[in-house]
Scaffold this active site. Structure first.
Site, short mmCIF file in Angstrom:
data_model
loop_
_atom_site.label_atom_id
_atom_site.label_comp_id
_atom_site.label_asym_id
_atom_site.label_seq_id
_atom_site.Cartn_x
_atom_site.Cartn_y
_atom_site.Cartn_z
N ARG A 1 1.34 -1.46 0.10
CA ARG A 1 -0.20 0.68 0.12
C ARG A 1 0.89 1.30 -0.15
O ARG A 1 0.82 1.85 -0.91
CB ARG A 1 -0.93 -0.15 1.09
N TYR B 1 -1.51 -2.42 -5.68
CA TYR B 1 -2.11 -4.02 -5.75
C TYR B 1 -2.67 -3.29 -7.49
O TYR B 1 -2.34 -4.49 -8.40
CB TYR B 1 -3.30 -4.44 -5.41
N HIS C 1 -8.55 -10.69 1.54
CA HIS C 1 -8.36 -11.52 0.59
C HIS C 1 -9.13 -11.74 -0.40
O HIS C 1 -9.20 -11.81 -1.46
CB HIS C 1 -8.48 -13.05 1.49
N LYS D 1 -4.45 -19.04 3.10
CA LYS D 1 -5.30 -19.75 3.91
C LYS D 1 -6.06 -18.50 5.43
O LYS D 1 -4.73 -17.69 6.10
CB LYS D 1 -5.36 -20.55 4.65
N ARG E 1 -6.31 -11.33 17.68
CA ARG E 1 -7.23 -10.65 18.07
C ARG E 1 -7.97 -9.63 17.84
O ARG E 1 -9.42 -9.86 18.77
CB ARG E 1 -5.90 -9.51 19.75
N ASP F 1 -7.85 -18.36 12.04
CA ASP F 1 -6.22 -18.53 11.30
C ASP F 1 -5.49 -20.15 11.97
O ASP F 1 -4.22 -20.33 11.44
CB ASP F 1 -5.91 -17.78 13.52
#
Length: 351
Positions: free
Chosen positions: A52, A73, A94, A112, A180, A191
């Site tokens: 970015r 991107y 994602h 993932k 978190r 995660d």
């Protein structure tokens, strides 16, 4: 399965290198680039990195010897010399990032979880199918030599009929912001839980949904799931019990029991390098990294990169080892487990 024109040229000429673009300059992208450098340069070449902030991308490119750096991107998506993009952004990104590259007709390997919900996973899979462009979720586990050995034992019937799978994967991650915070689609399930669910799906479900799924756990004060145990029942009396936690430290082992024997992954079920089979330890060492890594066994990312190249050379639009339908199924199971424990996601929503 749909195919596209293979990357490999005609005749006996060696195929050109697969040219990788790297989307994000974060920790996992660093490890992916280090893993790529353990592969032959005539087969894999990182040609561009995007972040970015242009300065961040430039620093990253210099560190890893990547030719081009982009501050967006969108610029990476327009690069005509990129064959496939590795998406290593935070979970909520994602979906938009993967869609950006698919619409630019770039093959995509996305970390993932593919999406933070089944709806997102299905949207990405549908976009890839419609465009006829390769897409794979980065469950690197399935490409490790130790996993392939485990899968071969199962497929050849060495364990008899597989009946029971138990495992636990836990790291002390309460202080890690991306795990978190609900706004970053944190929590132990998103995660770590995918590793447990893909294992049950591959070894017991064979890609079919479970008959029943039960999830119990506790929440972090932020509202994300902190520790969760998921029990899955499959046809034929097969059962898996898998625990994931962001509030403990465990070796990450798993045991698969069959009617004739058992096999154990003693640690790192997400990136295994050893098995215990018939009382004997089998070790599958990884190549050493050229630079320090952020996560354990990360040079093992090389194996999924090799698989992506193989798929592209064959003209495949999805992986036969990690097909899109199974990514969608795992996302559905994840949604249900998170719903049952009341885990909060971006915007304070519960699946």
């Amino acid at each position: 399965m749909e195919t596209v024109t293979p990357q490999e040229p005609s005749g006996t000429t060696c195929p050109p290198p697969t040219r990788w673009g790297i989307c994000s300059a974060g920790k996992i992208s660093h490890d992916f680039l280090v893993a790529l450098r353990t592969l032959p340069a005539e087969e894999h070449l990182a040609v561009a990195v995007a972040a970015r902030e242009l300065s961040r991308a430039q620093q990253y490119a210099q560190l890893h010897g990547v030719a081009r750096a982009y501050g967006s991107y969108e610029e990476l998506a327009r690069d005509p010399e990129v064959d496939v993009v590795y998406v290593g952004t935070v979970n909520p990104q994602h979906l938009p990032d993967t869609l950006l590259f698919l619409r630019a007709r770039k093959a995509v390997l996305v970390e993932k979880p593919m999406g933070i919900s089944a709806r997102e996973a299905k949207e990405m899979a549908a976009a890839a199918r419609e465009a006829g462009v390769f897409l794979m979720e980065g469950f690197w586990t399935r490409f490790f030599p130790a996993w392939k050995r485990l899968k071969a034992l199962v497929d050849e019937g060495a364990l008899g009929e597989c009946r029971v799978l138990q495992g636990a994967l836990a790291f002390p991650l309460r202080s890690v912001e991306r795990v978190r915070e609900p706004s970053l689609a944190g929590g132990a399930l998103l995660d770590l839980g995918g590793y447990a669910l893909q294992m049950a799906s591959a070894l017991l479900g064979r890609g079919c949904p479970p008959l029943r799924l039960r999830a119990e756990g506790c929440l972090h004060p932020s509202g994300v799931d902190e520790t969760v145990t998921v029990t899955l029942q499959y046809e034929g009396g097969k059962q898996a019990a898998m625990t994931v936690s962001m509030d403990a430290k465990m070796p990450g082992g798993a045991v698969l029991g069959g009617t004739r024997g058992w096999v154990e992954i003693p640690s790192h079920l997400n990136c295994p390098t050893e098995l215990i089979w018939e009382g004997k330890r089998e070790v599958f060492p990884l190549p050493p990294p050229a630079e320090p890594l952020n996560f354990p066994n990360s040079t093992g990312l090389r194996y999924e990169a090799q698989h992506v190249r193989e798929c592209l050379l064959k003209g495949l639009t999805e992986s036969p080892v990690m097909p899109l339908a199974e990514s969608e199924l795992i996302a559905e199971m994840m949604d249900e487990a998170r719903r049952q424990v009341g885990a909060v996601g971006p915007g304070g929503t519960v699946p």
